[in-house]
Design a protein around this motif. Structure first.
Motif, PDB file in Angstrom:
ATOM      1  N   TRP A  57       0.844  -1.195   0.000  1.00 28.34           N
ATOM      2  CA  TRP A  57       0.000   0.000   0.000  1.00 28.34           C
ATOM      3  C   TRP A  57       0.872   1.234   0.000  1.00 28.34           C
ATOM      4  O   TRP A  57       1.903   1.275   0.661  1.00 28.34           O
ATOM      5  CB  TRP A  57      -0.888   0.050   1.237  1.00 28.34           C
ATOM      6  CG  TRP A  57      -2.000  -0.940   1.226  1.00 28.34           C
ATOM      7  CD1 TRP A  57      -2.061  -2.078   1.965  1.00 28.34           C
ATOM      8  CD2 TRP A  57      -3.191  -0.892   0.454  1.00 28.34           C
ATOM      9  NE1 TRP A  57      -3.223  -2.755   1.695  1.00 28.34           N
ATOM     10  CE2 TRP A  57      -3.934  -2.042   0.763  1.00 28.34           C
ATOM     11  CE3 TRP A  57      -3.698   0.009  -0.487  1.00 28.34           C
ATOM     12  CZ2 TRP A  57      -5.165  -2.321   0.193  1.00 28.34           C
ATOM     13  CZ3 TRP A  57      -4.920  -0.266  -1.064  1.00 28.34           C
ATOM     14  CH2 TRP A  57      -5.641  -1.418  -0.719  1.00 28.34           C
ATOM     15  N   GLN A  58       0.403   2.249  -0.726  1.00 26.67           N
ATOM     16  CA  GLN A  58       1.087   3.529  -0.689  1.00 26.67           C
ATOM     17  C   GLN A  58       0.022   4.574  -0.369  1.00 26.67           C
ATOM     18  O   GLN A  58      -0.966   4.684  -1.087  1.00 26.67           O
ATOM     19  CB  GLN A  58       1.693   3.798  -2.062  1.00 26.67           C
ATOM     20  CG  GLN A  58       2.959   4.589  -2.008  1.00 26.67           C
ATOM     21  CD  GLN A  58       3.625   4.647  -3.359  1.00 26.67           C
ATOM     22  OE1 GLN A  58       3.042   5.157  -4.305  1.00 26.67           O
ATOM     23  NE2 GLN A  58       4.813   4.123  -3.454  1.00 26.67           N
ATOM     24  N   VAL A  59       0.220   5.300   0.706  1.00 28.54           N
ATOM     25  CA  VAL A  59      -0.724   6.339   1.097  1.00 28.54           C
ATOM     26  C   VAL A  59      -0.042   7.672   0.869  1.00 28.54           C
ATOM     27  O   VAL A  59       1.059   7.897   1.360  1.00 28.54           O
ATOM     28  CB  VAL A  59      -1.125   6.191   2.577  1.00 28.54           C
ATOM     29  CG1 VAL A  59      -2.115   7.276   2.969  1.00 28.54           C
ATOM     30  CG2 VAL A  59      -1.710   4.821   2.823  1.00 28.54           C
ATOM     31  N   LYS A  60      -0.661   8.549   0.077  1.00 32.01           N
ATOM     32  CA  LYS A  60      -0.034   9.826  -0.249  1.00 32.01           C
ATOM     33  C   LYS A  60      -0.905  10.953   0.266  1.00 32.01           C
ATOM     34  O   LYS A  60      -2.130  10.904   0.134  1.00 32.01           O
ATOM     35  CB  LYS A  60       0.113   9.990  -1.764  1.00 32.01           C
ATOM     36  CG  LYS A  60       1.023   8.970  -2.394  1.00 32.01           C
ATOM     37  CD  LYS A  60       1.030   9.169  -3.883  1.00 32.01           C
ATOM     38  CE  LYS A  60       1.965   8.189  -4.539  1.00 32.01           C
ATOM     39  NZ  LYS A  60       1.957   8.349  -5.977  1.00 32.01           N
ATOM     40  N   GLN A  61      -0.251  11.943   0.832  1.00 34.47           N
ATOM     41  CA  GLN A  61      -1.003  13.079   1.343  1.00 34.47           C
ATOM     42  C   GLN A  61      -0.182  14.339   1.127  1.00 34.47           C
ATOM     43  O   GLN A  61       0.894  14.490   1.697  1.00 34.47           O
ATOM     44  CB  GLN A  61      -1.292  12.883   2.833  1.00 34.47           C
ATOM     45  CG  GLN A  61      -2.384  13.789   3.342  1.00 34.47           C
ATOM     46  CD  GLN A  61      -2.717  13.516   4.788  1.00 34.47           C
ATOM     47  OE1 GLN A  61      -1.821  13.294   5.596  1.00 34.47           O
ATOM     48  NE2 GLN A  61      -3.986  13.541   5.122  1.00 34.47           N
ATOM     49  N   ARG A  86      -3.866  17.276   3.372  1.00 39.40           N
ATOM     50  CA  ARG A  86      -3.863  17.170   4.832  1.00 39.40           C
ATOM     51  C   ARG A  86      -4.841  18.190   5.422  1.00 39.40           C
ATOM     52  O   ARG A  86      -5.611  17.901   6.327  1.00 39.40           O
ATOM     53  CB  ARG A  86      -2.442  17.413   5.357  1.00 39.40           C
ATOM     54  CG  ARG A  86      -2.278  17.054   6.800  1.00 39.40           C
ATOM     55  CD  ARG A  86      -0.861  16.606   7.109  1.00 39.40           C
ATOM     56  NE  ARG A  86       0.146  17.565   6.713  1.00 39.40           N
ATOM     57  CZ  ARG A  86       1.136  17.303   5.874  1.00 39.40           C
ATOM     58  NH1 ARG A  86       1.240  16.118   5.323  1.00 39.40           N
ATOM     59  NH2 ARG A  86       2.021  18.221   5.564  1.00 39.40           N
ATOM     60  N   ALA A 109      -9.379  10.958   4.949  1.00 38.33           N
ATOM     61  CA  ALA A 109      -8.140  10.479   5.567  1.00 38.33           C
ATOM     62  C   ALA A 109      -8.414   9.475   6.678  1.00 38.33           C
ATOM     63  O   ALA A 109      -7.649   8.527   6.858  1.00 38.33           O
ATOM     64  CB  ALA A 109      -7.343  11.668   6.102  1.00 38.33           C
ATOM     65  N   VAL A 167      -8.874   5.754   5.524  1.00 43.45           N
ATOM     66  CA  VAL A 167      -7.810   5.084   4.781  1.00 43.45           C
ATOM     67  C   VAL A 167      -7.431   3.754   5.413  1.00 43.45           C
ATOM     68  O   VAL A 167      -7.398   2.712   4.750  1.00 43.45           O
ATOM     69  CB  VAL A 167      -6.573   6.003   4.678  1.00 43.45           C
ATOM     70  CG1 VAL A 167      -5.363   5.211   4.210  1.00 43.45           C
ATOM     71  CG2 VAL A 167      -6.855   7.142   3.729  1.00 43.45           C
ATOM     72  N   GLU A 225      -4.837  -8.379   2.781  1.00 39.21           N
ATOM     73  CA  GLU A 225      -4.736  -9.424   3.780  1.00 39.21           C
ATOM     74  C   GLU A 225      -4.316  -8.844   5.137  1.00 39.21           C
ATOM     75  O   GLU A 225      -3.968  -7.670   5.233  1.00 39.21           O
ATOM     76  CB  GLU A 225      -3.785 -10.500   3.250  1.00 39.21           C
ATOM     77  CG  GLU A 225      -4.498 -11.267   2.142  1.00 39.21           C
ATOM     78  CD  GLU A 225      -3.581 -12.111   1.285  1.00 39.21           C
ATOM     79  OE1 GLU A 225      -2.356 -11.988   1.405  1.00 39.21           O
ATOM     80  OE2 GLU A 225      -4.109 -12.889   0.491  1.00 39.21           O
ATOM     81  N   TRP A 235      -1.913  -8.388   7.021  1.00 41.82           N
ATOM     82  CA  TRP A 235      -0.727  -7.574   7.295  1.00 41.82           C
ATOM     83  C   TRP A 235      -1.018  -6.082   7.252  1.00 41.82           C
ATOM     84  O   TRP A 235      -0.290  -5.279   7.838  1.00 41.82           O
ATOM     85  CB  TRP A 235       0.413  -7.916   6.343  1.00 41.82           C
ATOM     86  CG  TRP A 235       0.040  -7.950   4.881  1.00 41.82           C
ATOM     87  CD1 TRP A 235      -0.319  -9.035   4.159  1.00 41.82           C
ATOM     88  CD2 TRP A 235      -0.027  -6.844   3.987  1.00 41.82           C
ATOM     89  NE1 TRP A 235      -0.603  -8.690   2.861  1.00 41.82           N
ATOM     90  CE2 TRP A 235      -0.432  -7.349   2.722  1.00 41.82           C
ATOM     91  CE3 TRP A 235       0.217  -5.478   4.101  1.00 41.82           C
ATOM     92  CZ2 TRP A 235      -0.593  -6.542   1.615  1.00 41.82           C
ATOM     93  CZ3 TRP A 235       0.046  -4.673   2.996  1.00 41.82           C
ATOM     94  CH2 TRP A 235      -0.363  -5.206   1.765  1.00 41.82           C
ATOM     95  N   ALA A 236      -2.084  -5.675   6.549  1.00 43.14           N
ATOM     96  CA  ALA A 236      -2.370  -4.245   6.427  1.00 43.14           C
ATOM     97  C   ALA A 236      -2.816  -3.629   7.744  1.00 43.14           C
ATOM     98  O   ALA A 236      -2.877  -2.409   7.873  1.00 43.14           O
ATOM     99  CB  ALA A 236      -3.424  -4.023   5.359  1.00 43.14           C
ATOM    100  N   GLN A 261      -1.254  -3.211  10.180  1.00 50.54           N
ATOM    101  CA  GLN A 261      -0.169  -2.375  10.705  1.00 50.54           C
ATOM    102  C   GLN A 261      -0.349  -0.919  10.329  1.00 50.54           C
ATOM    103  O   GLN A 261       0.333  -0.060  10.859  1.00 50.54           O
ATOM    104  CB  GLN A 261       1.148  -2.846  10.133  1.00 50.54           C
ATOM    105  CG  GLN A 261       1.214  -4.324  10.096  1.00 50.54           C
ATOM    106  CD  GLN A 261       2.572  -4.829  10.463  1.00 50.54           C
ATOM    107  OE1 GLN A 261       3.463  -4.053  10.731  1.00 50.54           O
ATOM    108  NE2 GLN A 261       2.710  -6.115  10.495  1.00 50.54           N
ATOM    109  N   LEU A 262      -1.241  -0.626   9.379  1.00 49.07           N
ATOM    110  CA  LEU A 262      -1.449   0.759   8.989  1.00 49.07           C
ATOM    111  C   LEU A 262      -2.465   1.449   9.883  1.00 49.07           C
ATOM    112  O   LEU A 262      -2.616   2.663   9.832  1.00 49.07           O
ATOM    113  CB  LEU A 262      -1.929   0.825   7.532  1.00 49.07           C
ATOM    114  CG  LEU A 262      -0.847   0.634   6.473  1.00 49.07           C
ATOM    115  CD1 LEU A 262      -1.475   0.566   5.094  1.00 49.07           C
ATOM    116  CD2 LEU A 262       0.161   1.762   6.512  1.00 49.07           C
ATOM    117  N   VAL A 263      -3.182   0.668  10.694  1.00 51.84           N
ATOM    118  CA  VAL A 263      -4.217   1.269  11.537  1.00 51.84           C
ATOM    119  C   VAL A 263      -3.547   2.161  12.582  1.00 51.84           C
ATOM    120  O   VAL A 263      -2.653   1.711  13.291  1.00 51.84           O
ATOM    121  CB  VAL A 263      -5.046   0.180  12.225  1.00 51.84           C
ATOM    122  CG1 VAL A 263      -6.084   0.794  13.137  1.00 51.84           C
ATOM    123  CG2 VAL A 263      -5.701  -0.697  11.183  1.00 51.84           C
ATOM    124  N   PRO A 264      -3.934   3.435  12.643  1.00 49.46           N
ATOM    125  CA  PRO A 264      -3.305   4.327  13.619  1.00 49.46           C
ATOM    126  C   PRO A 264      -3.651   3.886  15.030  1.00 49.46           C
ATOM    127  O   PRO A 264      -4.679   3.240  15.271  1.00 49.46           O
ATOM    128  CB  PRO A 264      -3.911   5.698  13.311  1.00 49.46           C
ATOM    129  CG  PRO A 264      -4.726   5.540  12.101  1.00 49.46           C
ATOM    130  CD  PRO A 264      -4.981   4.094  11.876  1.00 49.46           C
TER     131      PRO A 264
END
Lengths: 170, 506
Positions: free
Chosen positions: B437-441, B446, B471, B474, B483, B485-486, B488-491
């Motif tokens: 995943w690539q998250v761009k801001q 922002r 935002a 996301v 799957e 592993w994502a 880990q992106l949860v704040p």
């Protein structure tokens, strides 16, 4: 640091402080080029050309000075606060950029190859970049400016773990 | 299957009839042109009819000789584990491609090949990895009979990593065919509204005008252009040009897509199409990670769409991945739904995204307006100002249109994202397809509480973006669309952040 909360979790680790030195050196080089171009403009282009020239003669140096100030005095330290990385049990996670920021997360199971590269300036500062490639041309994650020994260890560790858990599904 | 006899299998040869085709097309002789030109220049063209005839005969003989040589030196062998191709006039080259590396086989029958009853096989054997699949990843076996082409295709594809289930499936020698799509010639009428097909007649006009430029002046009849002084004349010329353009697009689409048929045969999707060159493309269903349904502005007007399969490691994916080149929307959606689960209707993006689309669509117009205003004030030259205002005004509906396209959806096994206005595309992908995943801001995003998310996949274009989503959605989207592993992106939740902060302050 930023007013709004970030959309995703921040990676845990920051870069070594020598990265600031590298960014500062890069900034100084681009600043020198900018200054050279502005000086050339002021020296070689005659004053009495008419049109927008009188306006440009003072507007361009001011813009260049602002640009140099931000690039040299602000950007290296700002970048050091933005750039972060983390290798967890099953993924590589980075944050890069400065005004525009990018978070990249790649699971270890989808890693195809891991490279360590050392640019000219990086060698001066004893730094290296770990590049992690996947089957996707856009899914490449780069951990910039780690200390060289650390970069090598991270790359070896990732490559070994990817070998073990590789997922053929891509 | 009975041919897996003990002992060495003799290498197979292509049909000698291919020599005729290659002689006529100067396939091998073409490589000699760089050497022949200086030689000709040195000898000089003495002129006269006999020189020309002699030259033609000589070139044909050279072509024939090289074609015979390369046919004679070419052989191939499809063993149980690999395909071996041996070729080369002077230096021998032996290429061995393991069959588990083969990603697809394409059988082509160009017009000349059809005349002599032969086909050409392209075996797509991308080496894998992120390196772009080039022409080197392709084995070309040129000039076998259609029956041998079919046999080879089946042999290569079925010996590929499917040795174990083969015994189980052995009692069913004839694989059942299931038709997925069949081209209806009425669909050709959509062609003038599709950008790609409109380019066909334009390219033809360009090529023709170049030919006319080359022809000496005296040869061409001296035709006066029709008088187009009157406004009616101009309208007439434009109308005729438009009709010709539309007709060209229809003809171009017909040549490429004639009698298109998509069937499922065992574990593969087989697409057959083409008027002059019949193409037979085979894709492995296991490697399909998703589909892209494209409906540009013109296609939406008439309710048409196009479906492309997103297949991992497919060389020349734009052409080979086509599952429905052109067709009614309902047909396209049904086909897409058969290949990948439909994740349901798209969720709209927040209104801040609409503001952002409009701002971006009008930015260029506003810049032109500003420059135009300065020019009007200083030099009294107003046309640029008018242009700027018109551009800005047009930017508003364009921005709204782009915003209306934005959307994303997640389902139990798949997810979808959609972007674009002039070229609108909805990608539906399986969850397992995501390799990152690539998250761009940006700074503006922002402030607006937006972020863009790119799902990196090893198929199709490599990445599919959900532009300007809220935002705070996301992290949930990435978890729902890939799957575990994502996660880990949860704040961290506010509570966790608080405890972390108090711990560091303590």
């Amino acid at each position: 640091m930023t007013t709004a909360p970030s959309p995703v979790r921040e990676p845990a680790w920051s870069l070594p402080r020598s990265a600031i030195g590298l960014w500062l050196t890069e900034s100084l080089i681009t600043a020198a080029v900018t200054v050279a171009v502005v000086v050339a403009l002021l020296v070689w282009i005659p004053d009495d050309l008419g049109g927008p020239m009188p306006f440009l003669r003072w507007a361009v140096p001011i813009a260049a000075a602002l640009d140099v100030l931000v690039t040299v005095a602000v950007r290296p330290w700002f970048k050091h606060r933005v750039y972060r990385w983390e290798v967890t049990a099953d993924a590589v996670h980075t944050r890069t950029g400065w005004l525009s920021q990018t978070w990249t997360l790649v699971p270890v199971s989808r890693i195809q190859t891991v490279d360590v590269t050392r640019g000219l300036l990086q060698q001066v500062f004893g730094l290296a970049t770990v590049a992690v490639f996947t089957a996707s041309s856009q899914g490449t994650v780069r951990i910039w400016h780690l200390e060289h020994g650390m970069a090598q260890r991270v790359a070896d560790d990732l490559a070994a773990r990817a070998e073990r858990v590789r997922d053929q599904a891509t | 299957m009975t041919e897996q006899a003990t002992g060495p299998v003799p290498a197979r040869r292509t049909s000698p009839r291919i020599v005729l085709v290659h002689t006529a097309t100067f396939r091998q002789a073409r490589q000699l042109v760089p050497y022949a030109l200086p030689a000709l220049a040195a000898v000089g063209l003495g002129g006269g009819r006999w020189t020309v005839v002699g030259l033609v005969v000589a070139i044909t003989l050279v072509s024939l000789a090289t074609a015979v040589l390369s046919w004679w030196r070419f052989s191939y062998l499809d063993g149980p584990g690999a395909v071996v191709v041996t070729r080369g006039l002077l230096s021998r080259s032996v290429r061995t491609v393991p069959t588990d590396r083969v990603r697809g086989v394409e059988v082509e029958a160009p017009p000349l090949h059809r005349l002599v009853g032969l086909v050409r096989l392209r075996i797509d054997a991308a080496a894998g990895g992120s390196a772009g699949a080039g022409k080197d990843d392709e084995l070309l076996i040129d000039g076998v009979s259609p029956a041998e082409g079919d046999r080879l295709r089946t042999a290569v594809l079925s010996s590929r990593g499917r040795v174990v289930p083969e015994d189980a499936a052995a009692p069913v020698p004839e694989e059942v065919e299931e038709e997925f799509a069949r081209f209806d010639n009425r669909w050709l009428l959509y062609a003038p509204l599709v950008g790609g097909y409109l380019a066909v007649p334009l390219a033809a006009v360009g090529a023709l005008s170049r030919v006319v430029d080359e022809v000496p002046d005296g040869v061409l009849p001296d035709v006066d252009g029709p008088a187009i002084d009157s406004p009616g004349g101009v309208v007439g010329v434009v109308a005729v040009a438009l009709v010709l353009l539309a007709a060209g697009a229809v003809i171009g689409a017909a040549i490429v897509n004639w009698r298109f048929r998509l069937v499922r045969r065992g574990g593969s999707l087989v697409a057959v199409r083409g008027l002059l060159t019949r193409r037979h493309t085979e894709l492995e269903i296991d490697r399909i990670r998703g589909v892209a349904v494209a409906d540009g502005a013109g296609m939406r007007l008439v309710g048409a769409a196009r479906v492309t399969g997103l297949v991992t490691g497919l060389g020349d994916a734009q052409r080979r991945g086509q599952l429905l080149p052109l067709g009614p929307r309902a047909e396209a959606e049904e086909l897409a739904g058969r290949l990948v689960d439909d994740p349901g209707p798209l969720t709209r993006h927040p209104t801040a995204a609409r503001r952002r689309r409009i701002v971006r669509a009008t930015a260029a117009g506003l810049l032109v307006t500003a420059v135009g205003a300065v020019l009007t004030a200083t030099a009294g030259w107003w046309p640029l100002l008018v242009t700027g205002v018109v551009l800005t005004a047009l930017g508003v509906p364009l921005g709204r249109g782009r915003y209306a396209s934005l959307g994303h959806a997640t389902g139990p096994r798949s997810f979808a994202v959609r972007v674009g206005w002039l070229v609108r595309e909805r990608a539906v992908l399986e969850r397992r397809a995501v390799v990152g995943w690539q998250v761009k801001q940006s700074w503006f995003q922002r402030r607006a509480g937006l972020a863009s998310v790119v799902a990196c996949v090893g198929a199709g274009r490599g990445g599919y973006i959900a532009l300007d989503m809220a935002a705070d959605e996301v992290a949930a989207f990435t978890v729902a669309a890939s799957e575990p592993w994502a996660e880990q992106l949860v704040p961290l939740t506010p509570g966790e952040v608080e405890t972390n902060r108090s711990r560091t302050q303590a």
